[in-house]
Design a protein around this motif. Structure first.
Motif, PDB file in Angstrom:
ATOM      1  N   MET A 133      10.393  -2.197   2.733  1.00 52.65           N
ATOM      2  CA  MET A 133      10.732  -3.175   3.781  1.00 52.65           C
ATOM      3  C   MET A 133      12.183  -2.990   4.227  1.00 52.65           C
ATOM      4  O   MET A 133      12.508  -3.146   5.403  1.00 52.65           O
ATOM      5  N   LEU A 134      13.033  -2.666   3.281  1.00 50.21           N
ATOM      6  CA  LEU A 134      14.441  -2.436   3.631  1.00 50.21           C
ATOM      7  C   LEU A 134      14.568  -1.236   4.575  1.00 50.21           C
ATOM      8  O   LEU A 134      15.299  -1.288   5.573  1.00 50.21           O
ATOM      9  N   GLY A 135      13.816  -0.154   4.256  1.00 50.94           N
ATOM     10  CA  GLY A 135      13.833   1.027   5.129  1.00 50.94           C
ATOM     11  C   GLY A 135      13.358   0.668   6.525  1.00 50.94           C
ATOM     12  O   GLY A 135      13.985   1.038   7.536  1.00 50.94           O
ATOM     13  N   ARG A 161       6.258  -1.389  -7.375  1.00 51.56           N
ATOM     14  CA  ARG A 161       7.345  -2.364  -7.305  1.00 51.56           C
ATOM     15  C   ARG A 161       8.372  -2.042  -6.225  1.00 51.56           C
ATOM     16  O   ARG A 161       9.381  -2.727  -6.108  1.00 51.56           O
ATOM     17  N   SER A 162       8.145  -0.983  -5.481  1.00 51.00           N
ATOM     18  CA  SER A 162       9.166  -0.596  -4.510  1.00 51.00           C
ATOM     19  C   SER A 162       8.883  -1.113  -3.100  1.00 51.00           C
ATOM     20  O   SER A 162       9.517  -0.681  -2.136  1.00 51.00           O
ATOM     21  N   ALA A 221      13.696   6.752  -6.788  1.00 55.94           N
ATOM     22  CA  ALA A 221      12.496   6.062  -6.302  1.00 55.94           C
ATOM     23  C   ALA A 221      12.866   5.135  -5.156  1.00 55.94           C
ATOM     24  O   ALA A 221      12.148   5.035  -4.151  1.00 55.94           O
ATOM     25  N   GLY A 222      14.030   4.484  -5.278  1.00 58.79           N
ATOM     26  CA  GLY A 222      14.507   3.587  -4.233  1.00 58.79           C
ATOM     27  C   GLY A 222      14.730   4.351  -2.937  1.00 58.79           C
ATOM     28  O   GLY A 222      14.313   3.903  -1.855  1.00 58.79           O
ATOM     29  N   CYS A 223      15.366   5.516  -3.028  1.00 58.68           N
ATOM     30  CA  CYS A 223      15.636   6.319  -1.827  1.00 58.68           C
ATOM     31  C   CYS A 223      14.329   6.739  -1.149  1.00 58.68           C
ATOM     32  O   CYS A 223      14.196   6.665   0.075  1.00 58.68           O
ATOM     33  N   ARG A 224      13.380   7.163  -1.981  1.00 56.05           N
ATOM     34  CA  ARG A 224      12.093   7.586  -1.413  1.00 56.05           C
ATOM     35  C   ARG A 224      11.428   6.425  -0.691  1.00 56.05           C
ATOM     36  O   ARG A 224      10.878   6.583   0.407  1.00 56.05           O
ATOM     37  N   ALA A 225      11.505   5.238  -1.302  1.00 57.73           N
ATOM     38  CA  ALA A 225      10.862   4.076  -0.689  1.00 57.73           C
ATOM     39  C   ALA A 225      11.541   3.702   0.623  1.00 57.73           C
ATOM     40  O   ALA A 225      10.886   3.378   1.614  1.00 57.73           O
ATOM     41  N   VAL A 226      12.857   3.778   0.643  1.00 59.28           N
ATOM     42  CA  VAL A 226      13.585   3.465   1.874  1.00 59.28           C
ATOM     43  C   VAL A 226      13.157   4.440   2.979  1.00 59.28           C
ATOM     44  O   VAL A 226      12.870   4.036   4.120  1.00 59.28           O
ATOM     45  N   ASP A 227      13.083   5.726   2.636  1.00 55.41           N
ATOM     46  CA  ASP A 227      12.657   6.732   3.615  1.00 55.41           C
ATOM     47  C   ASP A 227      11.250   6.450   4.121  1.00 55.41           C
ATOM     48  O   ASP A 227      10.962   6.559   5.304  1.00 55.41           O
ATOM     49  N   LYS A 228      10.397   6.070   3.189  1.00 52.67           N
ATOM     50  CA  LYS A 228       9.006   5.773   3.542  1.00 52.67           C
ATOM     51  C   LYS A 228       8.971   4.648   4.583  1.00 52.67           C
ATOM     52  O   LYS A 228       8.263   4.744   5.590  1.00 52.67           O
ATOM     53  N   GLY A 229       9.748   3.606   4.347  1.00 51.58           N
ATOM     54  CA  GLY A 229       9.779   2.480   5.277  1.00 51.58           C
ATOM     55  C   GLY A 229      10.341   2.887   6.628  1.00 51.58           C
ATOM     56  O   GLY A 229       9.850   2.471   7.687  1.00 51.58           O
ATOM     57  N   MET A 230      11.380   3.716   6.615  1.00 55.39           N
ATOM     58  CA  MET A 230      11.986   4.162   7.876  1.00 55.39           C
ATOM     59  C   MET A 230      10.989   4.997   8.675  1.00 55.39           C
ATOM     60  O   MET A 230      10.825   4.810   9.884  1.00 55.39           O
ATOM     61  N   GLU A 231      10.317   5.899   7.957  1.00 59.15           N
ATOM     62  CA  GLU A 231       9.326   6.764   8.642  1.00 59.15           C
ATOM     63  C   GLU A 231       8.216   5.925   9.251  1.00 59.15           C
ATOM     64  O   GLU A 231       7.768   6.188  10.356  1.00 59.15           O
ATOM     65  N   ASP A 234       0.837  -1.209   0.000  1.00 59.83           N
ATOM     66  CA  ASP A 234       0.000   0.000   0.000  1.00 59.83           C
ATOM     67  C   ASP A 234       0.866   1.250   0.000  1.00 59.83           C
ATOM     68  O   ASP A 234       0.608   2.197  -0.737  1.00 59.83           O
ATOM     69  N   LEU A 235       1.906   1.238   0.823  1.00 55.54           N
ATOM     70  CA  LEU A 235       2.805   2.392   0.871  1.00 55.54           C
ATOM     71  C   LEU A 235       3.466   2.608  -0.491  1.00 55.54           C
ATOM     72  O   LEU A 235       3.644   3.738  -0.933  1.00 55.54           O
ATOM     73  N   ALA A 236       3.782   1.487  -1.145  1.00 50.19           N
ATOM     74  CA  ALA A 236       4.427   1.580  -2.456  1.00 50.19           C
ATOM     75  C   ALA A 236       3.483   2.217  -3.468  1.00 50.19           C
ATOM     76  O   ALA A 236       3.887   3.075  -4.260  1.00 50.19           O
ATOM     77  N   VAL A 237       2.209   1.822  -3.406  1.00 51.94           N
ATOM     78  CA  VAL A 237       1.218   2.411  -4.314  1.00 51.94           C
ATOM     79  C   VAL A 237       1.091   3.907  -4.037  1.00 51.94           C
ATOM     80  O   VAL A 237       1.052   4.731  -4.944  1.00 51.94           O
ATOM     81  N   GLU A 238       1.099   4.226  -2.747  1.00 48.69           N
ATOM     82  CA  GLU A 238       1.043   5.654  -2.364  1.00 48.69           C
ATOM     83  C   GLU A 238       2.177   6.443  -3.013  1.00 48.69           C
ATOM     84  O   GLU A 238       2.017   7.572  -3.444  1.00 48.69           O
ATOM     85  N   LEU A 239       3.342   5.792  -3.048  1.00 48.29           N
ATOM     86  CA  LEU A 239       4.515   6.451  -3.642  1.00 48.29           C
ATOM     87  C   LEU A 239       4.450   6.472  -5.160  1.00 48.29           C
ATOM     88  O   LEU A 239       5.291   7.082  -5.818  1.00 48.29           O
ATOM     89  N   GLY A 240       3.459   5.764  -5.685  1.00 51.54           N
ATOM     90  CA  GLY A 240       3.311   5.733  -7.143  1.00 51.54           C
ATOM     91  C   GLY A 240       4.243   4.735  -7.807  1.00 51.54           C
ATOM     92  O   GLY A 240       4.516   4.827  -8.988  1.00 51.54           O
ATOM     93  N   ASN A 241       4.769   3.790  -7.015  1.00 54.98           N
ATOM     94  CA  ASN A 241       5.681   2.803  -7.580  1.00 54.98           C
ATOM     95  C   ASN A 241       5.453   1.466  -6.884  1.00 54.98           C
ATOM     96  O   ASN A 241       6.106   1.142  -5.893  1.00 54.98           O
TER      97      ASN A 241
END
Ligand SMILES: Cc1ncc(C[n+]2csc(CCOP(=O)(O)OP(=O)(O)O)c2C)c(N)n1
Ligand code: SF4
Ligand SMILES: [Mg+2]
Lengths: 177, 254, 353
Positions: A131-133, A125-126, A164-174, A116-123
């Motif tokens: 999960m890594l974040g 596949r991220s 996109a990868g960096c944004r996803a990592v941040d999203k997971g950390m947050e 769901d978070l990935a869809v929110e980010l518009g990607n």
């Protein structure tokens, strides 16, 4: 310090990429690191998993018979690997598609709705990078900077993918802060 | 007066042949040495000799020679030619070596179109080990392991391996000849020259199958053995050019 | 050069190219496919030859061809394929041709499985093929060491004119670890190989034969090989000692097993046990001298292997008549032991001391 992590999911979820980015990040931060994918026949049937060990000393076995952390990207992985967790270990699971987590009172479970978070980010596949974040936040290693350097090293040639990868990592950390 | 028939430059002098009287190997050795001289290839020649009666070929050849394990000649030739394309590489093999134990190496080196020459001595028998049946033994031929004659029901049929590889796109030149008559020897010499030129031009794999008498294991005198080649063996293995794709290959190369 | 996080199989291939290897011949088999795949992607760019052969038998004979003309050459496989290469290994040893042969061992016998194992110790160290010869065997225990020992393997092969084996296992091949690669060697700068067949040119013709019909001459050749192995043993034996300073109990293990043993020893040390490790890095020549020296003061040896007991025979040979106790614990067939399991075994034998 030694952290053994098992990442698991279905083929195509980017589990091995997750592990590789994680291992590279640990190396770039100056840690000892090993990455061991399940290979050969174990790869058939659409499942994928890998074990990453991060330590500040020489690593004996790259295998984790009792991992400290399990990152489960799908339901079968959560079922399969929660039992392997060491007592006091942590499960991070993709709550977008993992509906049921088997009971185990001596471990902590963290839900991250990665899809769901990935869809929110518009990607979509991220999810793996989210999960890594989440993992980095929870484990305390590797640092955000190291993860970004690792992404740069592995995906830097494609700027959009890297960002996109960096944004996803941040999203997971947050999400886990 | 000038001698027309000189001792070939790349053939050692003062060595006594270990081949039996009437054996085809010695004749083909000499032809190989002559053609190498003719084309000025001896200085960069690299020949792989087989496990078989020709295992000691380096006693005679006065250019660089390596021995192979039984059947592996074209694999060694492949390795050498790939590593040093400037070498002129020949694999010299018997019928057991090339078409029994070395079948896989034969087929695949030919199919890759390795730029090497194969000299294939077909004497329809395992010479060195004492006359056992070879894949090439003809139907009815009696050998140490087919004492009542080769019977297709239990022994299978004569294997025409050169015809098989001739059909491969990678094989630029394939010819079958015999050394049982003077005319055959002249033809063999010419075929070897064609094959060698194929490699020099870089056109790919070439092979010359030579029907060759083995009086000892056929239990014949040399004359009868030659006659047997001309009367019996050629019925099974028809001499002639089996493929010549050199013109195509030249065009491909541009 | 910066560190690279790379798998063992890729690492060997990269290190080989850097070591000046310019020919690779191989046939696919798990768990070492990535080695050939890396070669396919990079060897031709390095100006070298990559060829997927029709079989392991063909591959090792292509190795003979390339080695005979003086090129640094490698082939790799896993257990069943290495069995097929034994014919060629025997010829390489007889010809005295340098070449590097990699075996990423898997569970056996037969097709077995693709999990890590150490069941090919005998095959590797006893010659493997027919005839009276040995092959130097290097056994790395980390991906960095795979890089270092690949380079070393080429150097040894050339210096001693012998095939050299590099043995790992499925896990070592698949695992990624940080690696610093050595600087590339330009093959043109390597010492000349006057024995290589390069066409006679204007000189005398030469030949390489392995058929030596004269018994006395064949015997001479065999003794010549033995002398070479003796020099190898004197000059090239390698091992690592770990926590040996005050050790009263020695574990002997190599490769992956040695890593696991280190984990076990760390645990045992926390419990106050004075345990150390000798890790043979060369399996042939075997580091028997150091074991004999240790046996003057230490009475207890324990051998760990991922097999039913092969290297333990070399330990027994090394310690013959030393009056020490040698125990063995092994997991064959592709089972990976754990540090916990090993430390339990250490405790068991230590208590009996
Ligand atoms: C692996 C192996 N198997 C068997 C042999 C024994 N052997 C040597 S030569 C030979 C057959 C040779 O026959 P062919 O290739 O027809 O050569 P010829 O002697 O007839 O010229 C055999 C079976 C060997 N050297 N190696
Ligand atoms: S046994 Fe036959 S092939 Fe061998 S040397 Fe004698 S005649 Fe020639
Ligand atoms: Mg024959």
């Amino acid at each position: 310090m030694i952290v053994k992590t098992l990442c698991a999911g279905s083929g195509g979820q980017g589990v091995l990429t997750l592990g590789n980015v994680l291992g590279n990040a640990a190396m770039l931060q100056g840690f000892h690191a090993t990455y061991l994918p399940a290979y050969g026949a174990a790869m058939r049937g659409g499942t994928a998993n890998c074990t990453i060990t991060i330590a500040d000393e020489e690593i004996a076995s790259p295998v984790a018979s009792a991992p400290d952390i399990v990152v489960a990207l799908n339901q079968p992985s959560a079922f399969a690997f929660i039992n392997r967790l060491v007592s006091g270990g942590k499960l991070i699971y993709n709550s977008s598609i993992v509906e049921e987590v088997p009971e185990r009172h001596d471990v902590e479970a963290f839900a991250v709705p990665a899809n769901d978070l990935a869809v929110e980010l518009g990607n979509a596949r991220s999810a793996n990078m989210i999960m890594l974040g989440a993992f980095a936040k929870l484990a305390g290693v590797p640092s955000r900077e190291a993860v970004f350097s690792s992404l740069k090293l592995l995906m830097g040639r494609k700027k959009a993918v890297f960002e996109a990868g960096c944004r996803a990592v941040d999203k997971g950390m947050e999400y886990l802060s | 007066m000038e001698l027309l028939n000189k001792w070939p430059k790349y053939y050692k002098k003062d060595v006594i042949s270990h081949y039996c009287p009437g054996c085809g190997h010695g004749i083909v050795h000499r032809l190989v040495a002559e053609v190498l001289e003719e084309l000025d290839l001896g200085r960069k020649a690299y020949l792989v000799c087989p496990a078989g009666c020709a295992v000691l070929a380096y006693h005679y050849f006065d250019f660089d020679v390596i021995e192979s394990a039984h059947g592996r000649g074209t694999a060694i030739a492949t390795g050498a030619k790939r590593a040093r394309p400037e070498l002129f590489v020949i694999s010299y093999q018997g019928d057991g070596d090339l078409s029994a134990i070395g079948t896989a190496e034969t087929i695949h080196s030919a199919n890759r179109g390795e730029n090497i020459c194969v000299i294939f001595i077909n004497n329809a028998v395992y010479g060195m080990t004492g006359g056992q049946m070879a894949p090439t033994s003809v139907i009815g031929q009696s050998t140490m392991t087919s004492p009542e004659g080769r019977n297709p029901e239990v022994d299978g049929y004569p294997l025409h391996i050169t015809d098989v590889v001739a059909s491969f796109p990678g094989v630029a030149y394939a010819e079958r000849t015999s050394v049982a008559t003077p005319a055959g020897i002249r033809k063999t010499r010419k075929a070897i020259r064609q094959a060698f030129e194929t490699q020099v031009e870089g056109l790919g794999y070439s092979i010359v199958e030579v029907l060759s008498p083995c009086p000892t294991n056929w239990k014949m005198d040399p004359v009868t053995a030659c006659r047997w080649v001309e009367e019996e063996m050629v019925k099974e293995y028809k001499p002639g050019v089996l493929t010549d794709k050199r013109e195509e290959k030249r065009k491909e190369k541009g | 050069m910066d560190k690279v996080f790379i798998s063992g199989n890729h690492c060997i291939a990269e290190a080989a190219i850097r070591a000046g290897c310019r020919c690779y011949f191989g046939y696919p088999i798990t768990p070492q496919n990535e080695l050939g795949e890396y070669m396919a992607a990079h060897m031709r760019r390095a100006g070298g030859v990559f060829l997927q052969s029709e079989s392991e038998t063909a591959a090792i004979n292509m190795v003979i061809g390339a080695a005979s003309v003086g090129t640094r050459v490698m082939t790799s496989s896993s257990s069943p394929g290495v069995s097929l290469k034994q014919e060629g290994l025997s010829f390489l040893a007889g010809f005295e041709f340098p070449a590097v042969i990699v075996n990423m061992m898997r569970g056996g016998p037969g097709l077995g499985n693709i999990a890590p194992a150490q069941g090919d110790y005998f095959q590797s160290t006893r010659g493997g093929g027919h005839g009276d010869y040995r092959t130097p065997v290097l056994a790395p225990a980390s991906v960095q060491e795979l890089a270092d020992l690949t380079v070393k393997a080429f150097a040894l092969a050339d210096a001693y004119r012998t095939p050299v084996m590099l043995v790992g296992d499925g896990m070592m091949g698949q695992m990624k670890e940080p690696v610093t690669f050595p600087e590339p060697i330009d093959p043109e700068t390597l010492p000349a190989k006057p024995w290589a067949l390069k066409g006679r040119g204007d000189g005398p013709s030469r030949y390489q034969a392995s058929l030596i019909l004269d018994g006395l001459e064949m015997e001479r050749h065999n003794w010549k090989l033995v002398r070479k192995y003796k020099v190898l043993a004197e000059q090239e034996t390698m091992y690592e000692s770990y926590m040996m300073d005050d050790a009263e109990f020695v574990v002997v293990a190599y490769g992956t097993t040695a890593r696991i043993a280190k984990g076990a020893i760390k645990r045992a040390r926390k419990d106050g046990l004075k345990v150390g490790l000798i890790r043979p890095i060369t399996l042939f020549p075997f580091p028997d001298k150091v074991l004999r020296e240790l046996a003057r003061s230490i009475r207890h040896f324990l051998v760990f292997e991922m097999s039913t007991g092969q290297m333990v025979e070399d330990v027994r040979l090394a310690l013959e008549n030393c009056g020490v106790e040698i125990n063995f614990h092994g997991r064959p067939g592709g089972v990976i032991p754990t540090p916990v399991e090993f430390s339990r075994v250490i405790h068991r034998y230590y208590r009996r001391m």
